[in-house]
Design a protein around this motif. Structure first.
Motif, short mmCIF file in Angstrom:
data_model
loop_
_atom_site.label_atom_id
_atom_site.label_comp_id
_atom_site.label_asym_id
_atom_site.label_seq_id
_atom_site.Cartn_x
_atom_site.Cartn_y
_atom_site.Cartn_z
N VAL A 1 0.83 -1.20 0.00
CA VAL A 1 0.00 0.00 0.00
C VAL A 1 0.87 1.26 0.00
O VAL A 1 0.60 2.21 -0.75
CB VAL A 1 -0.95 0.00 1.22
N ALA B 1 -4.98 10.13 -3.53
CA ALA B 1 -5.58 9.29 -2.49
C ALA B 1 -6.37 10.12 -1.50
O ALA B 1 -7.46 9.72 -1.05
CB ALA B 1 -4.49 8.50 -1.77
N THR C 1 -6.99 1.78 1.81
CA THR C 1 -6.27 1.07 0.76
C THR C 1 -5.76 -0.27 1.27
O THR C 1 -5.74 -1.26 0.54
CB THR C 1 -5.11 1.92 0.24
N THR D 1 -10.06 1.92 -5.08
CA THR D 1 -8.73 1.52 -4.60
C THR D 1 -8.41 0.09 -5.00
O THR D 1 -7.25 -0.23 -5.29
CB THR D 1 -8.61 1.67 -3.07
N SER E 1 -8.57 -2.77 1.13
CA SER E 1 -8.77 -3.26 -0.24
C SER E 1 -7.66 -4.23 -0.63
O SER E 1 -7.90 -5.24 -1.31
CB SER E 1 -8.81 -2.08 -1.22
#
Length: 242
Positions: A11, A22, A223, A95, A226
């Motif tokens: 990440v 982001a 993130t 993401t 994900s």
């Protein structure tokens, strides 16, 4: 499956040089954290002022007032939870695509509101209601079963996205997505709990900074969640037909 350290490294590598995008993608939950931080700061200052000036006094609350207040709070909690889920799911979908393709050529605003479309809005709404009902009934058996089921159902929206990415001819119904999430999380619920717990220091930083640190913490956390799904599920549910 990657370790927690490997997931976070993946990440951080993705976000390096892309923090602006982001942050924009996560701007609504970030602003929510900042608003909460401002409110907390105000309340702390107000409480200190009242204590110093001896203003506190007892009060009475009737049973009816308590019941009405509880019902009202439950309704507001459901609506705010739904709105938050719609937005965070849009962020999660964006993401997830970003993690898979490494392509940062996307619109943060469009990504954030991607759930508000014909393809996703009604399904995510139905899945949210079903999960809320199931979690509520499990919670009647005390808090722990409800919490466990929250982790069991945590991958439902991701699975729906993957199954329906380019495939509208699968034989799944809404309950099937919840079942697939539950099956995927078998043996992984505590693992995800520990992953989330590893962010406790960051969330404490958000708290003591009155929400300011959320500018960096929220994109990092979202993130990572994900990335967890991506590494756990792989391509298993892409165009899955059931």
């Amino acid at each position: 499956m990657k370790t927690r350290g490997e997931l976070k490294a993946e990440v951080r590598e993705l976000l390096a040089g892309n923090w602006g995008k982001a942050i924009l993608l996560n701007i609504i939950p970030i602003l929510g954290s900042l608003v909460v931080g401002i409110i907390i700061a105000f309340l702390v200052a107000l409480i200190v002022f009242l204590i110093n000036n001896g203003v506190f006094s007892g009060g009475e609350t009737t049973i009816n007032e308590t019941v009405n207040s509880s019902a009202s709070n439950s309704g507001r909690s459901f609506i705010s939870g739904l709105i938050g889920t719609l937005i965070t799911t849009g962020i999660a979908y964006t993401t997830l695509d970003w993690l898979r393709t490494k392509n940062n050529d996307f619109s943060p605003v469009r990504g954030m509101f991607s759930i508000f479309s014909r393809k996703y809005f009604v399904p995510v709404l139905v899945l949210y209601i079903l999960q809320a009902i199931f979690t509520f009934f499990w919670s009647l058996l005390f808090v722990i079963p409800g919490l466990i089921k929250t982790y069991s159902y945590s991958q439902t929206y991701y699975i729906y996205k993957d199954v329906n990415e380019d495939n509208d001819n699968n034989s799944l119904n809404y309950l099937d997505y919840i079942t697939l999430s539950r099956e995927l999380m078998n043996g992984h619920k505590f693992e995800m709990f520990v992953l989330q717990l590893s962010f406790i220091g960051w969330w404490l930083l958000v708290l003591v900074s009155f929400g300011i640190a959320a500018i960096w913490v929220y994109p990092y956390y979202q993130t990572t969640m994900s990335a967890y799904y991506k590494n756990l599920a792989g391509d298993k549910f892409i165009n899955y037909r059931g």
